[in-house]
Structures are given as C-alpha cells and as structure tokens.
Write a protein that holds these residues in place. Structure first.
Motif, PDB file in Angstrom:
ATOM      1  N   PRO A 213       9.573   4.471  -7.181  1.00 18.04           N
ATOM      2  CA  PRO A 213      10.305   3.871  -8.306  1.00 18.04           C
ATOM      3  C   PRO A 213      10.824   2.459  -8.021  1.00 18.04           C
ATOM      4  CG  PRO A 213      10.995   6.146  -7.997  1.00 18.04           C
ATOM      5  CD  PRO A 213      10.141   5.784  -6.816  1.00 18.04           C
ATOM      6  N   GLU A 214      11.000   2.113  -6.754  1.00 14.52           N
ATOM      7  CA  GLU A 214      11.421   0.749  -6.425  1.00 14.52           C
ATOM      8  C   GLU A 214      10.284  -0.246  -6.619  1.00 14.52           C
ATOM      9  OE1 GLU A 214      14.906   1.141  -3.062  1.00 14.52           O
ATOM     10  OE2 GLU A 214      12.867   1.658  -2.448  1.00 14.52           O
ATOM     11  N   ILE A 215       9.053   0.225  -6.617  1.00 15.90           N
ATOM     12  CA  ILE A 215       7.892  -0.648  -6.812  1.00 15.90           C
ATOM     13  C   ILE A 215       7.526  -0.746  -8.293  1.00 15.90           C
ATOM     14  CG2 ILE A 215       5.421  -0.922  -6.304  1.00 15.90           C
ATOM     15  CD1 ILE A 215       7.241  -1.522  -3.929  1.00 15.90           C
ATOM     16  N   PHE A 216       7.541   0.392  -8.974  1.00 17.93           N
ATOM     17  CA  PHE A 216       7.163   0.439 -10.395  1.00 17.93           C
ATOM     18  C   PHE A 216       8.416   0.677 -11.236  1.00 17.93           C
ATOM     19  CE2 PHE A 216       3.455   1.913  -8.000  1.00 17.93           C
ATOM     20  CZ  PHE A 216       2.472   1.040  -8.472  1.00 17.93           C
ATOM     21  N   THR A 217       8.943  -0.376 -11.775  1.00 16.54           N
ATOM     22  CA  THR A 217      10.162  -0.253 -12.590  1.00 16.54           C
ATOM     23  C   THR A 217       9.857   0.182 -14.016  1.00 16.54           C
ATOM     24  OG1 THR A 217      10.031  -2.635 -13.024  1.00 16.54           O
ATOM     25  CG2 THR A 217      11.468  -1.913 -11.225  1.00 16.54           C
TER      26      THR A 217
ATOM     27  N   ASP B 222       0.859  -1.188   0.000  1.00 20.56           N
ATOM     28  CA  ASP B 222       0.000   0.000   0.000  1.00 20.56           C
ATOM     29  C   ASP B 222       0.890   1.232   0.000  1.00 20.56           C
ATOM     30  OD1 ASP B 222       0.788   0.427   2.627  1.00 20.56           O
ATOM     31  OD2 ASP B 222      -1.125  -0.128   3.515  1.00 20.56           O
ATOM     32  N   PHE B 223       0.287   2.410   0.026  1.00 27.45           N
ATOM     33  CA  PHE B 223       1.043   3.635  -0.196  1.00 27.45           C
ATOM     34  C   PHE B 223       0.710   4.684   0.853  1.00 27.45           C
ATOM     35  CE2 PHE B 223       0.314   1.432  -4.158  1.00 27.45           C
ATOM     36  CZ  PHE B 223       1.593   1.353  -4.689  1.00 27.45           C
ATOM     37  N   ARG B 224       1.741   5.381   1.327  1.00 26.25           N
ATOM     38  CA  ARG B 224       1.563   6.515   2.224  1.00 26.25           C
ATOM     39  C   ARG B 224       1.857   7.790   1.438  1.00 26.25           C
ATOM     40  NH1 ARG B 224       1.780   8.019   7.610  1.00 26.25           N
ATOM     41  NH2 ARG B 224       0.199   6.388   7.771  1.00 26.25           N
ATOM     42  N   VAL B 225       0.927   8.732   1.492  1.00 26.62           N
ATOM     43  CA  VAL B 225       1.118  10.034   0.857  1.00 26.62           C
ATOM     44  C   VAL B 225       0.924  11.111   1.923  1.00 26.62           C
ATOM     45  CG1 VAL B 225       0.358  11.630  -0.943  1.00 26.62           C
ATOM     46  CG2 VAL B 225       0.268   9.166  -1.360  1.00 26.62           C
TER      47      VAL B 225
ATOM     48  N   ASP C 242       3.287  28.009   2.006  1.00 28.44           N
ATOM     49  CA  ASP C 242       3.265  29.390   2.499  1.00 28.44           C
ATOM     50  C   ASP C 242       2.195  30.244   1.837  1.00 28.44           C
ATOM     51  OD1 ASP C 242       4.524  29.388   0.061  1.00 28.44           O
ATOM     52  OD2 ASP C 242       6.175  30.677   0.654  1.00 28.44           O
ATOM     53  N   HIS C 243       1.415  29.662   0.920  1.00 24.91           N
ATOM     54  CA  HIS C 243       0.247  30.350   0.350  1.00 24.91           C
ATOM     55  C   HIS C 243      -1.050  29.725   0.858  1.00 24.91           C
ATOM     56  CE1 HIS C 243       2.833  32.591  -2.367  1.00 24.91           C
ATOM     57  NE2 HIS C 243       3.394  31.457  -2.746  1.00 24.91           N
ATOM     58  N   GLY C 244      -0.934  28.757   1.779  1.00 29.08           N
ATOM     59  CA  GLY C 244      -2.119  28.070   2.291  1.00 29.08           C
ATOM     60  C   GLY C 244      -2.702  27.077   1.312  1.00 29.08           C
ATOM     61  N   LYS C 245      -1.909  26.625   0.321  1.00 26.71           N
ATOM     62  CA  LYS C 245      -2.369  25.685  -0.702  1.00 26.71           C
ATOM     63  C   LYS C 245      -1.840  24.283  -0.408  1.00 26.71           C
ATOM     64  CE  LYS C 245      -4.330  28.986  -3.087  1.00 26.71           C
ATOM     65  NZ  LYS C 245      -5.815  29.098  -3.083  1.00 26.71           N
ATOM     66  N   TRP C 246      -2.642  23.279  -0.707  1.00 26.16           N
ATOM     67  CA  TRP C 246      -2.239  21.900  -0.485  1.00 26.16           C
ATOM     68  C   TRP C 246      -1.232  21.453  -1.540  1.00 26.16           C
ATOM     69  CZ3 TRP C 246      -2.987  19.424   3.856  1.00 26.16           C
ATOM     70  CH2 TRP C 246      -4.074  19.784   4.677  1.00 26.16           C
ATOM     71  N   VAL C 247      -0.170  20.784  -1.091  1.00 29.12           N
ATOM     72  CA  VAL C 247       0.823  20.208  -1.986  1.00 29.12           C
ATOM     73  C   VAL C 247       1.167  18.809  -1.475  1.00 29.12           C
ATOM     74  CG1 VAL C 247       1.848  22.423  -2.669  1.00 29.12           C
ATOM     75  CG2 VAL C 247       2.778  21.189  -0.700  1.00 29.12           C
ATOM     76  N   VAL C 248       1.592  17.933  -2.380  1.00 27.36           N
ATOM     77  CA  VAL C 248       2.085  16.611  -1.984  1.00 27.36           C
ATOM     78  C   VAL C 248       3.543  16.770  -1.567  1.00 27.36           C
ATOM     79  CG1 VAL C 248       2.657  14.281  -2.769  1.00 27.36           C
ATOM     80  CG2 VAL C 248       0.493  15.330  -3.449  1.00 27.36           C
ATOM     81  N   SER C 249       3.861  16.363  -0.349  1.00 27.47           N
ATOM     82  CA  SER C 249       5.210  16.563   0.183  1.00 27.47           C
ATOM     83  C   SER C 249       6.019  15.272   0.258  1.00 27.47           C
ATOM     84  CB  SER C 249       5.132  17.197   1.575  1.00 27.47           C
ATOM     85  OG  SER C 249       4.268  16.458   2.414  1.00 27.47           O
ATOM     86  N   ALA C 250       5.349  14.132   0.299  1.00 26.09           N
ATOM     87  CA  ALA C 250       6.075  12.861   0.380  1.00 26.09           C
ATOM     88  C   ALA C 250       5.172  11.728  -0.106  1.00 26.09           C
ATOM     89  CB  ALA C 250       6.540  12.586   1.800  1.00 26.09           C
ATOM     90  N   MET C 251       5.810  10.701  -0.636  1.00 31.18           N
ATOM     91  CA  MET C 251       5.088   9.557  -1.176  1.00 31.18           C
ATOM     92  C   MET C 251       5.994   8.332  -1.062  1.00 31.18           C
ATOM     93  SD  MET C 251       3.479   9.388  -5.034  1.00 31.18           S
ATOM     94  CE  MET C 251       2.594  10.942  -4.835  1.00 31.18           C
ATOM     95  N   ALA C 252       5.462   7.243  -0.548  1.00 28.50           N
ATOM     96  CA  ALA C 252       6.272   6.034  -0.403  1.00 28.50           C
ATOM     97  C   ALA C 252       5.367   4.807  -0.459  1.00 28.50           C
ATOM     98  CB  ALA C 252       7.053   6.050   0.905  1.00 28.50           C
ATOM     99  N   ALA C 253       5.984   3.660  -0.699  1.00 28.18           N
ATOM    100  CA  ALA C 253       5.273   2.382  -0.680  1.00 28.18           C
ATOM    101  C   ALA C 253       5.629   1.642   0.597  1.00 28.18           C
ATOM    102  CB  ALA C 253       5.654   1.561  -1.903  1.00 28.18           C
ATOM    103  N   LYS C 254       4.683   0.830   1.072  1.00 27.94           N
ATOM    104  CA  LYS C 254       4.915   0.013   2.263  1.00 27.94           C
ATOM    105  C   LYS C 254       4.553  -1.430   1.929  1.00 27.94           C
ATOM    106  CE  LYS C 254       2.051   2.456   4.624  1.00 27.94           C
ATOM    107  NZ  LYS C 254       1.156   2.761   5.763  1.00 27.94           N
ATOM    108  N   MET C 255       5.503  -2.330   2.130  1.00 24.36           N
ATOM    109  CA  MET C 255       5.282  -3.748   1.855  1.00 24.36           C
ATOM    110  C   MET C 255       5.037  -4.488   3.164  1.00 24.36           C
ATOM    111  SD  MET C 255       8.254  -4.295  -1.042  1.00 24.36           S
ATOM    112  CE  MET C 255       7.823  -6.021  -1.297  1.00 24.36           C
TER     113      MET C 255
ATOM    114  N   ILE D 274       2.019   7.625  -9.771  1.00 24.23           N
ATOM    115  CA  ILE D 274       2.274   8.919  -9.126  1.00 24.23           C
ATOM    116  C   ILE D 274       1.140   9.897  -9.419  1.00 24.23           C
ATOM    117  CG2 ILE D 274       3.785  10.946  -9.154  1.00 24.23           C
ATOM    118  CD1 ILE D 274       6.157   9.049  -9.493  1.00 24.23           C
ATOM    119  N   HIS D 275       0.670   9.903 -10.661  1.00 20.80           N
ATOM    120  CA  HIS D 275      -0.442  10.795 -11.027  1.00 20.80           C
ATOM    121  C   HIS D 275      -1.698  10.452 -10.220  1.00 20.80           C
ATOM    122  CE1 HIS D 275      -3.190  13.230 -13.414  1.00 20.80           C
ATOM    123  NE2 HIS D 275      -3.957  12.155 -13.538  1.00 20.80           N
ATOM    124  N   LYS D 276      -2.031   9.167 -10.130  1.00 19.49           N
ATOM    125  CA  LYS D 276      -3.228   8.752  -9.400  1.00 19.49           C
ATOM    126  C   LYS D 276      -3.138   9.154  -7.926  1.00 19.49           C
ATOM    127  CE  LYS D 276      -4.629   4.659 -12.101  1.00 19.49           C
ATOM    128  NZ  LYS D 276      -4.766   3.186 -12.067  1.00 19.49           N
ATOM    129  N   LEU D 277      -1.996   8.875  -7.310  1.00 26.01           N
ATOM    130  CA  LEU D 277      -1.820   9.172  -5.890  1.00 26.01           C
ATOM    131  C   LEU D 277      -1.829  10.673  -5.627  1.00 26.01           C
ATOM    132  CD1 LEU D 277       0.956   6.531  -5.141  1.00 26.01           C
ATOM    133  CD2 LEU D 277      -1.335   6.530  -4.151  1.00 26.01           C
TER     134      LEU D 277
END
Length: 452
Positions: free
Chosen positions: A352-356, A310-313, A319-332, A365-368
């Motif tokens: 990238p270690e999960i999707f070669t 599964d995936f943690r995002v 600093d503008h109060g807008k949402w951004v993705v700051s980290a993304m990883a897979a957990k086995m 990455i786009h979906k997440l």
C-alpha cells in the motif's frame, strides 16, 4: 484422528499408565510414541481434557517438558507430535548464542511452536547418536536456550545456511541416511538452481509469459545478441544469492562503449566502462568461467521516487499441504545499486505504500498472488522432495506486465524488518510448523506413501 491437547506428567501414575480424555477414546490404545521412540502403555479414560502420562513413561519417551501438543491415534498407537528437528550448521560453544548471529532468528522460529502445538529443536550432523536413536537438540524456552536429549524427529526442516555448507559430505550423508534408513520426511532440502528452475517453468504454458528471456552456456556472442534486442541484460551466477555476483551490462550505442554495474563482495556499488565486451568481462569477472553464469533479459522496472521497485512474495504450505501467500512487500533500489537488496541500500515498503490508488493496489496484489501460487504449484510438481516455502522476486515493467526474476527455496527475511510486516513474519514461521504437522500426520498414517 488428530487432536490438540495439554500433555502432562504425573508422579502418582505407576509404570506405563496414561490417562486419555474421552474425546480420543474411540480406539484401543496399546502403545504411545514420541518421535521415533515407542513403548507399550496401559491406557484408561478420564473426564479431564489433558493427556496424562506417568513419570517413568514420560522420561522414557524423552518428552522435554509439559505443553500443548498434537495427538495422533493410528492403529493402536497414540503419537505425540510433531517433534520437528531443524537441521543446520555453524554451531558455537555458547549456550547463549548456540548458532552465532543466527541465534535470534532461530529463537523466534522455535518460540512459534506453542502457537501451533509442537516441539522443535536445532541439531547438526555431530549431534546425532546413531547407536541409541537419540539427538542432542537445542531448544528455546522462556528461560532461554537449553540442550535436551531427544528421539529422532517426525520431520526435519532444512535450514542449512548456504550452498557451500550444503555440499559438505557429512551433512549430505546425514540427510540421506535419515530419509532412507529412518523414512523421516526432510522438507526444503537444497537451494534452487536458477537454470534448472527456468527450464522446468518454460514447459508450463501458463507461466512462460512471466519469464524473461534467459540463456545458459554464456558466450560473448550470446551476450551481444541479447544486447541488440534489449536495452540492458543481466549476467547472473547460476547458484548465487543476495544479489552477489550479479552484473547489469549496458551497451551505449552513441559512445560505442559497454558498462557494467555490480556490487563488490564488500557490498560497494561499482560502475565499470570499457570499449569492448571482452575487456569488460575480463576486468569484472577476473578470469572466472562464464559457464557458471546465466544471461537474462533486462526489464525496465516501474519507478517510485526515482527508485526502481521490485517485489518479494513468500509462499508457504499450510496444515493441509496447500500453497498460500504468507507475505508480500516492495523493495526500492538504493542509489547506484542494480538490485533492491537491503545490503545494497535498498528500502523495504509495504504494497500500500507503493500503490496509493486503491484500484492499482488491488490489481497489483491480485497479479502477485495469482502468479506466485501458480509458480509455487509448478515448482512443487517438477522438483523432487518436500518443498514447504518459496520466496519469489517479481517485477512490474512500465506497462505493468509482471515478470518473475527468481525463486528461492530458502528466502531471506530482510523484508520483515519493516514494522508493518511483523504479523507476516510470524505467519511465515507459523506456517512452516503447520506444514510439519501435516507431514507428520501423513507419515504416521501412510509412512510409505508419503514418499511416493
């Protein structure tokens, strides 16, 4: 206006003198403020790039040390900031490890202040001097931890460690008093309730497809009904975390038997079998009330090397109060575990270690990214208060459909143990401070409107 400037103290300036660089000289400055402390001042222009404050004024303001800081000028007052108070509990008597085993995390967080231009300190409910409007704050410098007397902060970042602590009456009263009586924005207050979040998101048409079927008011009948529809289901505590108290329930039709996989409080993975669902629940729950649980559709997750993934995002406001993705990883998942948590033997991987395959990587990455930003906005819209960060647990099924399992207001940081995620670790901390800069500026300009 806002500027990032070196703030310096000089002994040869008398009384309440300050020297202001030309870049912020457009307005008449009559007073200077730091946190909730404010004093009149005599401002003069100078050709340098620093804001220079007289020793008496520097000490009255309780500025802890010279450094780069944001300067906000509004209606004749020059504000130094932000001064960020981090509210937590579990303090010890040791100045070397003032917050016990969490001292390392907080030292990393406070060390990030110089990358943004802020002053940060830790405090608890017992460190507040309500009478004179000051706090005994723990700051982290190049010399280690130290205690400083500070004004009340511009904003408070809530880092209470768990739900039990959060319900403590003194801590709740402190939060309420600082927000109501002092109009101090308090961001990331409270842990999310799983059922409350699910209900809020179910009314969003563009989010419903990410949500597994979920029910509260758990009964044997509801569980039997879901088990007839899905290969397995999850029984989850409404207010749980770290995968504790989560049970994977399976009905084996050939054996006419029920199985439960779960993790004990000692983080040992267990498998329990029973001929009836009632007997199984009686054994694993030990007469705990089903009303404090949810049941959720089980999703057959994609597998890599015979482990479920599964995936943690992490998302943060900037600093503008807008949402951004700051980290993304897979957990086995670890062997025999129903979750991918590190304390159950789970392994952290980069995406990238999960999707070669490059196309699969870009698609994932786009979906997440799309889903996490969409859901962050929705949660932010539906819940009260100031939310600055969210941690999501997502899964991709065998058909590559994306599912959102959980949203956490105080996400764990186990993914950052991976050496290739150190820059993301720094970014998540940096963005929390940048959001505090944003809240500070908005509170100074519009102290009433920021709470509306």
């Amino acid at each position: 206006m806002k500027a990032l400037l070196p703030v310096k103290c000089r002994d040869d300036l008398k009384d309440h003198r300050i020297l202001v660089p030309f870049q912020i000289s457009r307005m008449e400055i009559e007073s200077i403020a730091f946190g909730t402390h404010q004093f009149s001042c005599n401002a003069s222009l100078h050709s340098g790039h620093s804001l220079i404050v007289s020793r008496p004024l520097f000490e009255k303001l309780l500025v802890p040390y010279e450094g780069n800081i944001h300067v906000f000028v509004h209606e004749g007052t020059l504000h130094l900031g932000p001064l960020i108070g981090i509210f937590t509990a579990g303090f010890t008597s040791s100045i070397i490890r003032p917050i016990g085993e969490r001292s390392l995390f907080f030292s990393k967080l406070l060390s990030t202040e110089k990358k943004v231009g802020a002053y940060m300190f830790l405090f608890g409910a017992n460190h507040i001097n309500w009478e004179d409007g000051t706090m005994e704050g723990f700051m982290f410098t190049e010399h280690g931890w130290c205690k400083k007397t500070l004004p009340f902060p511009h904003v408070v970042y809530d880092r209470l460690p768990n739900r039990r602590t959060e319900k403590h009456r003194l801590l709740a009263q402190t939060r309420e008093k600082m927000q109501k009586d002092y109009a101090i924005p308090w961001f990331n207050p409270g842990f999310f309730n799983k059922w409350n979040i699910h209900q809020k998101l179910m009314i969003e048409e563009n989010i419903v497809d990410y949500l597994p079927e979920t029910h509260n008011g758990v009964t044997i009948g509801k569980m039997e009904k879901l088990l007839s529809k899905y290969p397995f289901i999850y029984l989850k505590p409404t207010n749980g975390s770290l995968g504790l108290g989560v049970y994977k329930i399976i009905y084996n039709r050939e054996e006419e038997a029920y199985y439960a996989r779960y993790k004990t409080e000692d983080f040992i993975n267990k498998l329990q079998r029973s001929s009836s669902l009632e007997a199984l629940l009686s054994h694993i729950l030990k007469n705990r009330d089903l009303s404090s649980y949810l049941i959720q559709q089980g999703i057959p997750l994609m597998k890599v090397d015979d482990s479920f993934v599964d995936f943690r995002v992490h998302t943060n406001k900037d600093d503008h109060g807008k949402w951004v993705v700051s980290a993304m990883a897979a957990k086995m998942s670890g062997k025999g575990s129903i979750t991918t948590h590190a304390n159950s033997g789970g392994i952290i991987k980069t995406i990238p270690e999960i999707f070669t395959d490059e196309l699969e990587l870009e698609t994932a990455i786009h979906k997440l990214t799309h889903a996490s930003l969409l859901i962050s906005e929705a949660i932010d819209t539906h819940l009260p208060g100031f939310i600055g960060e969210i941690g999501f647990d997502f899964g991709l099924d065998k058909e590559q459909r994306l599912w959102m399992f959980e949203a956490n207001s105080k996400p764990g940081r186990s993914i950052f143990y991976h050496p290739k995620l150190r820059s993301e670790d720094i970014l998540t901390r940096k963005l929390s401070i940048e959001y505090a800069v944003y809240l500070t500026e908005n509170t100074i300009k519009n102290p009433e409107g920021v709470f509306s």
